[in-house]
Design a protein around this motif. Sequence first.
Motif, PDB file in Angstrom:
ATOM      1  N   GLY A  31      34.138   7.153  32.507  1.00  0.00           N
ATOM      2  CA  GLY A  31      32.923   6.774  31.941  1.00  0.00           C
ATOM      3  C   GLY A  31      32.645   6.565  30.716  1.00  0.00           C
ATOM      4  O   GLY A  31      31.778   6.358  30.017  1.00  0.00           O
ATOM      5  N   THR A  32      34.000   6.097  30.073  1.00  0.00           N
ATOM      6  CA  THR A  32      34.154   5.882  28.892  1.00  0.00           C
ATOM      7  C   THR A  32      33.345   4.130  28.715  1.00  0.00           C
ATOM      8  O   THR A  32      32.809   4.037  27.684  1.00  0.00           O
ATOM      9  N   ILE A  33      33.805   3.440  29.679  1.00  0.00           N
ATOM     10  CA  ILE A  33      32.850   2.169  29.794  1.00  0.00           C
ATOM     11  C   ILE A  33      31.810   2.567  30.779  1.00  0.00           C
ATOM     12  O   ILE A  33      32.164   2.751  31.912  1.00  0.00           O
ATOM     13  N   GLN A  34      30.571   2.236  30.488  1.00  0.00           N
ATOM     14  CA  GLN A  34      29.425   2.812  31.399  1.00  0.00           C
ATOM     15  C   GLN A  34      29.030   1.690  32.378  1.00  0.00           C
ATOM     16  O   GLN A  34      29.216   0.645  32.159  1.00  0.00           O
ATOM     17  N   SER A  35      28.306   2.122  33.296  1.00  0.00           N
ATOM     18  CA  SER A  35      27.694   1.169  34.347  1.00  0.00           C
ATOM     19  C   SER A  35      26.710   0.196  33.391  1.00  0.00           C
ATOM     20  O   SER A  35      25.915   0.555  32.648  1.00  0.00           O
ATOM     21  N   GLY A  36      26.779  -1.069  33.779  1.00  0.00           N
ATOM     22  CA  GLY A  36      25.908  -1.976  33.017  1.00  0.00           C
ATOM     23  C   GLY A  36      26.587  -2.842  31.864  1.00  0.00           C
ATOM     24  O   GLY A  36      25.957  -3.804  31.303  1.00  0.00           O
ATOM     25  N   GLY A  76      28.836 -13.724  32.517  1.00  0.00           N
ATOM     26  CA  GLY A  76      30.026 -12.838  32.317  1.00  0.00           C
ATOM     27  C   GLY A  76      30.260 -11.720  33.323  1.00  0.00           C
ATOM     28  O   GLY A  76      29.517 -11.540  34.494  1.00  0.00           O
ATOM     29  N   TYR A  77      30.975 -10.771  33.023  1.00  0.00           N
ATOM     30  CA  TYR A  77      31.520  -9.897  33.703  1.00  0.00           C
ATOM     31  C   TYR A  77      30.751  -8.332  33.292  1.00  0.00           C
ATOM     32  O   TYR A  77      30.648  -7.978  32.220  1.00  0.00           O
ATOM     33  N   PHE A  78      30.181  -7.570  34.312  1.00  0.00           N
ATOM     34  CA  PHE A  78      29.659  -6.415  33.837  1.00  0.00           C
ATOM     35  C   PHE A  78      30.133  -5.154  34.919  1.00  0.00           C
ATOM     36  O   PHE A  78      30.357  -5.358  36.050  1.00  0.00           O
ATOM     37  N   VAL A  79      29.982  -3.956  34.517  1.00  0.00           N
ATOM     38  CA  VAL A  79      30.430  -2.794  35.006  1.00  0.00           C
ATOM     39  C   VAL A  79      29.278  -2.355  35.936  1.00  0.00           C
ATOM     40  O   VAL A  79      28.125  -2.369  35.895  1.00  0.00           O
ATOM     41  N   SER A  80      29.942  -2.386  37.363  1.00  0.00           N
ATOM     42  CA  SER A  80      29.133  -2.027  38.404  1.00  0.00           C
ATOM     43  C   SER A  80      28.166  -0.668  38.280  1.00  0.00           C
ATOM     44  O   SER A  80      28.702   0.211  37.598  1.00  0.00           O
ATOM     45  N   GLN A  81      27.060  -0.302  38.926  1.00  0.00           N
ATOM     46  CA  GLN A  81      26.217   0.660  38.994  1.00  0.00           C
ATOM     47  C   GLN A  81      26.930   1.992  39.869  1.00  0.00           C
ATOM     48  O   GLN A  81      26.515   2.026  41.084  1.00  0.00           O
ATOM     49  N   ILE A  82      28.142   2.555  39.375  1.00  0.00           N
ATOM     50  CA  ILE A  82      28.727   3.576  40.169  1.00  0.00           C
ATOM     51  C   ILE A  82      28.724   4.637  39.093  1.00  0.00           C
ATOM     52  O   ILE A  82      29.739   5.531  39.263  1.00  0.00           O
ATOM     53  N   ASP A  83      27.436   5.257  38.704  1.00  0.00           N
ATOM     54  CA  ASP A  83      27.454   6.255  37.664  1.00  0.00           C
ATOM     55  C   ASP A  83      27.875   7.745  38.314  1.00  0.00           C
ATOM     56  O   ASP A  83      28.365   8.400  37.535  1.00  0.00           O
ATOM     57  N   GLY A  84      27.752   7.976  39.624  1.00  0.00           N
ATOM     58  CA  GLY A  84      28.250   9.170  40.296  1.00  0.00           C
ATOM     59  C   GLY A  84      29.823   9.153  40.369  1.00  0.00           C
ATOM     60  O   GLY A  84      30.154  10.293  40.686  1.00  0.00           O
TER      61      GLY A  84
END
Length: 478
Positions: A31-36, A76-84
């Motif tokens: 969770g250090t690098i967050q979704s989105g 560009g590149y974004f972190v996927s929505q995988i919060d859980g």
Amino acid sequence: MNELTISLRSGDKTPLYEQIYDYIKEEIRKGTIQSGEKLPSTRALCRHLEVSRSTVELAYEQLLSEGYIEAQPYRGYFVSQIDGLYRIMQPKTEEKQDTKKSGKKYPYDFTPNGVDLKSFPYNTWRKLSKECLVDDRAELFRLGCPQGEYGLRNAISSYLHQARGVNCTPEQVIVGAGNDYLLMLLCVVLGNSHKVALENPTYRQAYRLFVNLSYEVCTVDMDGKGMRSDGLEKSGADIAFVMPSHHYPLGTVMPIKRRMELLKWAEEKKERYIIEDDYDSEFRYKGKPIPALQGYDRGGKVIYIGTFSKSIAPAIRMSYMVLPRPVLELYRLRCGFINSTVSKVDQLILRKFIEDGYYERHLNKTRALYRSRHDTLLASLKELDPDICISGENAGVHLLLHFRDGRSEEELIRKAAEKGVKVYGLSEYYVEGADTGARGGGNRSKETVILLGYANMNEEKIKEAVSLLGKAWKEQQI
């Protein structure tokens, strides 16, 4: 995010792209690098880390393929929505429960069920996936044929005929999500009025399935040629579950005479059948591949089951079953209404993978990889003890060590574990209550057998692990 503080280890055996991939993945999972959140561009990150751009691109491609990040055109590149994901992994109580279930983690694990997933053809699979979905193809998302798509079944039947000597048409092939599902489906087709005989030792998962599906189940002792035909006759069974081309776990290859005896047994009564599990026939290191028992069947008595779990990846969840025509009619009558358990998209990808020659190339590459590890393990074991007795080494991805010096299986496993090496005993493959003195396929002399799998360890780790085994087992003898 303009940069990532990653400490790359230049002298490490782990490739630089893999270190970048591991770092970003772990930061996302924690969770250090967050979704989105936006990641640095490949150009910016390669300048910051002072590595080639292709190294960063490889890391990003791996993250893309696993779904941790997504690429947005012109952005560009974004972190996927995988919060859980990271919240599921953090609670201490769940971690402790998982540890109890899976057991202790070992630096060296000789699991006989291993598969080298680093050799998975990610780029090819990704390319074929894009090709399958390049156009709007609504038919891919409708329910298909219950047996599996005809194109894939045709590709499988052609492959089986060429590689395994199996005689079948696409109409006889059933595609399903793993061997477990196909065996359960087969039980519905045949009905549970049968008595099933399995080899002893055997594939315990099949044994458990038959028992839990209310079949009467028995085991038949083996000799050096496989399931004893006289024992099968005496058992009163009318279905025999066998692994003739490479028995698991003993590695026994059933010779032609014993195969003919089994076929003769099956043909003596109308309701008798042989289930042939050909789970890892692709990997053989000495001589020509052993043809499938089904290829000798002229009476429609052999039900053939195979899988892509060993040759491609377990998570593919793609297996196949070839039904004799009399059983095929029963299938259509009793189970023809059950929808396929494999998506049409995945079936199309696998079909292209086979038809375009990628599967053959992947097999050749994987076979060479396993052969190298197989040879390394054998050479290391000979250095450990030139007189060590080894069996089952000519095929598959594991071999057996035989000890006749009185040491127990429990002691050998425990001493290895103290050095951080996980090894496996043959006893766990024997059905409870059966004669477990018949170690090694009919050899009733007192001996202990240990299984060593080599698919999921590279050559260096194999050498290190065997060296540790030497120290562990030498200490035990003193």
